[in-house]
Design an enzyme around this catalytic site. Structure first.
Site, PDB file in Angstrom:
ATOM      1  N   GLY A  10       0.946  -1.278   0.136  1.00  0.00           N
ATOM      2  CA  GLY A  10       0.044  -0.103  -0.014  1.00  0.00           C
ATOM      3  C   GLY A  10       0.808   1.132  -0.009  1.00  0.00           C
ATOM      4  N   GLY A  11       0.298   2.254  -0.347  1.00  0.00           N
ATOM      5  CA  GLY A  11       1.032   3.681  -0.205  1.00  0.00           C
ATOM      6  C   GLY A  11       1.345   4.131   1.055  1.00  0.00           C
ATOM      7  N   SER A  12       2.314   4.983   0.967  1.00  0.00           N
ATOM      8  CA  SER A  12       2.577   5.626   2.320  1.00  0.00           C
ATOM      9  C   SER A  12       1.464   5.994   3.153  1.00  0.00           C
ATOM     10  CB  SER A  12       3.543   6.921   1.922  1.00  0.00           C
ATOM     11  OG  SER A  12       4.056   7.697   3.103  1.00  0.00           O
ATOM     12  N   SER A  13       1.364   5.703   4.325  1.00  0.00           N
ATOM     13  CA  SER A  13       0.482   6.164   5.341  1.00  0.00           C
ATOM     14  C   SER A  13      -0.789   5.451   5.274  1.00  0.00           C
ATOM     15  CB  SER A  13       0.242   7.817   5.386  1.00  0.00           C
ATOM     16  OG  SER A  13       1.561   8.295   5.836  1.00  0.00           O
ATOM     17  N   SER A  14      -0.586   4.414   4.396  1.00  0.00           N
ATOM     18  CA  SER A  14      -2.057   3.726   4.318  1.00  0.00           C
ATOM     19  C   SER A  14      -2.526   2.861   5.635  1.00  0.00           C
ATOM     20  CB  SER A  14      -1.906   2.935   2.889  1.00  0.00           C
ATOM     21  OG  SER A  14      -0.892   1.769   3.086  1.00  0.00           O
ATOM     22  N   SER A  17       2.045  -0.498   8.384  1.00  0.00           N
ATOM     23  CA  SER A  17       2.513  -0.913   9.695  1.00  0.00           C
ATOM     24  C   SER A  17       1.780  -1.159  11.123  1.00  0.00           C
ATOM     25  CB  SER A  17       3.576   0.319  10.157  1.00  0.00           C
ATOM     26  OG  SER A  17       4.545   0.330   9.090  1.00  0.00           O
ATOM     27  N   ASP A  37      10.438   0.372   5.096  1.00  0.00           N
ATOM     28  CA  ASP A  37      11.103   1.625   6.116  1.00  0.00           C
ATOM     29  C   ASP A  37      12.180   1.295   6.801  1.00  0.00           C
ATOM     30  OD1 ASP A  37       9.365   3.348   5.035  1.00  0.00           O
ATOM     31  OD2 ASP A  37       7.856   3.460   6.923  1.00  0.00           O
TER      32      ASP A  37
END
Length: 184
Positions: A10-14, A17, A37
């Site tokens: 998924g994209g960043s900040s999706s 994590s 990351d």
């Protein structure tokens, strides 16, 4: 085939994590999490902000060079070796190259049972998370929201904009054969 790897793309900040942590908490067996990351943090500083490594643009763009690709391939092969040795692995990645990125993971995970999970989130929600985090270039989340899913094939997709990490983790756990979630 027993699934030893779950790949979250998924994209960043999706929310990948947070989802990976919720999945670790839910599953009865220990699962190790490795995120892109973590890989970037492990790189020597000379490969961050460098044309041959990885560069984050002011507009949210990400450019990667040959040295980054070489090191990332080695990292992927190492994770694949752990999974083939029996470790259960959750991979948290951003497929900037869409299906090409998935193909690189398919090669690294040859012989491993994999559950491919698309982690989607509305661009507005991801962008708000990005701003709240303060450790990302604003614009990255919106730019990556659809880009990372281009021509990628999934076994399952979750929406972290409408589901909590625990709800999405439960949805994933139900797709793992012989892995009943704890407390279910």
């Amino acid at each position: 085939m027993i699934i030893n790897a779950v790949v979250l793309n998924g994209g960043s900040s999706s929310g990948k994590s947070s989802l990976a942590r919720a999945l670790q908490d839910l599953l009865p067996d220990p699962w190790l999490t490795f995120g892109v990351d973590d890989f970037i943090d492990a790189l020597p500083r000379r490969l961050t902000g460098d044309g041959d490594g990885i560069t984050f643009g002011a507009n949210g763009g990400v450019d990667i060079g040959a040295a980054f690709m070489e090191q990332e391939t080695l990292w992927m092969k190492g994770i694949g070796a752990m999974a083939r040795a029996g470790a259960k692995i959750i991979i948290d990645d951003v497929f900037l190259g869409g299906d090409h990125s998935q193909g690189r993971w398919r090669t690294a995970l040859t012989g491993v049972g994999v559950l491919w999970v698309g982690v989607r989130c509305a661009p507005d929600i991801a962008e708000a998370r990005e701003r709240a985090r303060g450790d990302r270039t604003v614009g990255m989340a919106r730019q990556q929201a659809d880009l990372v899913h281009r021509n990628v094939r999934y076994d399952l997709e979750v929406d972290t904009g409408t589901q909590t990490p625990a709800e999405a983790a439960t949805q994933i756990a139900h797709h793992l054969p012989h892995q009943p979630p704890t407390g279910q």
